[in-house]
Motif scaffolding. Structure first.
Motif, short mmCIF file in Angstrom:
data_model
loop_
_atom_site.label_atom_id
_atom_site.label_comp_id
_atom_site.label_asym_id
_atom_site.label_seq_id
_atom_site.Cartn_x
_atom_site.Cartn_y
_atom_site.Cartn_z
N GLY A 4 -52.54 37.80 -41.97
CA GLY A 4 -52.07 36.44 -42.26
C GLY A 4 -53.20 35.43 -42.14
O GLY A 4 -53.32 34.51 -42.97
N ALA A 5 -54.03 35.60 -41.13
CA ALA A 5 -55.18 34.69 -40.95
C ALA A 5 -56.16 34.84 -42.11
O ALA A 5 -56.73 33.85 -42.60
N ALA A 6 -56.37 36.08 -42.57
CA ALA A 6 -57.28 36.31 -43.69
C ALA A 6 -56.75 35.68 -44.97
O ALA A 6 -57.52 35.14 -45.78
N LEU A 7 -55.44 35.74 -45.16
CA LEU A 7 -54.85 35.12 -46.35
C LEU A 7 -55.05 33.61 -46.34
O LEU A 7 -55.36 33.00 -47.36
N ARG A 8 -54.90 33.00 -45.16
CA ARG A 8 -55.10 31.55 -45.05
C ARG A 8 -56.56 31.17 -45.32
O ARG A 8 -56.83 30.11 -45.88
N GLN A 9 -57.46 32.03 -44.89
CA GLN A 9 -58.88 31.76 -45.13
C GLN A 9 -59.22 31.91 -46.62
O GLN A 9 -60.00 31.14 -47.19
N PRO A 12 -56.86 28.49 -48.94
CA PRO A 12 -56.74 27.36 -48.01
C PRO A 12 -55.44 26.57 -48.15
O PRO A 12 -54.99 25.96 -47.18
N ILE A 13 -54.81 26.61 -49.33
CA ILE A 13 -53.56 25.88 -49.52
C ILE A 13 -52.49 26.36 -48.54
O ILE A 13 -51.59 25.60 -48.16
N LEU A 14 -52.60 27.61 -48.09
CA LEU A 14 -51.61 28.17 -47.16
C LEU A 14 -51.66 27.47 -45.80
O LEU A 14 -50.72 27.59 -45.01
N ASN A 15 -52.75 26.76 -45.52
CA ASN A 15 -52.83 26.01 -44.27
C ASN A 15 -52.02 24.72 -44.32
O ASN A 15 -51.78 24.09 -43.29
#
Length: 331
Positions: A4-9, A12-15
């Motif tokens: 999940g952290a890798a997807l956010r990185q 960036p819109i996922l943040n």
């Protein structure tokens, strides 16, 4: 969690979690209103409106669940509570979401035990039969059957008062409209078969026209959504003999191909909700994205997949031991 952290990185819109949550809510509400307008103008059939709105309402259920865990506008009370109110309006068949917050957080603490009131309310642990079939998709029927089963008048009164309190006002209006709809059309159907149609007053017919519209655009979609969600949820959670606090035993991944018609109206709940028991603070759309990796890890660690035997075991983790008298007769 790392995936999940890798997807956010990577994206960036996922943040922008608050923005995404609000955007999904706006999309769902606009879609439900748009579908209703198309139906009222004769552009789509009643069944198309009902199915579209059931799917869109399932999005608002996932948003409510995330809101209960304070995933959107956590530090902005007005925006947070506005979202809670709007997802409730989109799903008037449900209990007050502020009440459900307490029930759901308790569910995580005592999942699978007798103290898990949220899962018990949607028939988890109930043996399959006519009663459970009636209860699983009808919140009011579930309360009525539990009230009839209560052994004392005090207990019956407690169930009645609690039901009125948590379902007021939206769910009481929703289910009342549903029963009026069923009753009216059942009377018309029977009277037509008997060759003695009922001469309803103009006022009654006008009221029923409004009820029919409400059932197509809002009530009916939520009856369908409720049945699908409760059927899947009550059978993917285990109940009764789980080890307290053992997250491995609390849920399974329930995603056989034949459940897809139901999964479509509870947003793939059977496949992704078990992930939430391990990673509580991930919003529902992240769970959809991390599911392939999560399922691999969960399978390796002993989480069950498609344990269909749960239907026969009344959702127990293990098969129930045979009573001594039955063992002797079998021998």
């Amino acid at each position: 969690m790392a995936h999940g952290a890798a997807l956010r990185q990577r994206y960036p819109i996922l943040n922008r979690q608050d923005l995404i949550g609000a955007g999904i809510l706006a999309f769902a509400l606009a879609g439900m209103v748009g579908s209703a307008v198309l139906y009222l103008n004769g552009a789509i059939a009643w069944w198309a409106c009902l199915l579209v709105n059931a799917f869109l309402a399932s999005l608002t259920h996932e948003l409510e669940h995330d809101l209960i865990h304070s995933m959107y506008f956590r530090k902005q009370k007005v925006a947070h509570n506005l979202m809670m109110a709007l997802v409730w309006l989109a799903r008037p068949s449900t209990i007050n979401p502020w009440v459900r917050r307490h029930l759901h957080l308790n569910h995580h603490k005592v999942s699978g035990t007798e103290a898990d009131m949220e899962e018990r309310a949607i028939t988890n642990g109930e043996p399959w039969g006519i009663a459970r079939l009636l209860m699983v998709g009808d919140n009011v029927m579930s309360s009525l059957i539990r009230m009839l089963r209560a052994k004392s008048w005090e207990h019956k009164k407690l169930i009645l008062v609690r039901t009125l309190k948590v379902y007021a006002p939206l769910a009481l209006m929703n289910w009342s409209a549903w029963y009026v709809f069923l009753g009216f059309h059942a009377i018309n159907g029977v009277s037509a078969l008997l060759g003695a149609p009922v001469a309803w007053s103009d006022t009654t017919l006008a009221v029923m026209q409004g009820v029919d519209i409400a059932v197509v655009v809002l009530v009916g979609p939520n009856v369908l959504r409720t049945f699908c969600l409760h059927f899947v949820s009550s059978n993917m959670h285990y109940y009764g003999d789980v080890e307290p606090g053992n997250v491995i035993q609390q849920t399974q991944v329930l995603n056989p191909w034949w459940l897809w018609p139901l999964q479509a109206f509870c947003f793939n709940f059977g496949s992704t909700h078990a992930i939430h028991h391990f990673v509580v603070k991930e919003p529902f759309y992240i769970r959809q994205m991390t599911a392939p990796v999560a399922h691999k890890v969960m399978r390796e660690m002993g989480v069950r997949f498609n344990d269909i035997g749960t239907f026969a075991r009344a959702n127990r983790w293990r098969a129930q031991p045979q009573p001594a008298t039955e063992r002797a007769q079998t021998a």
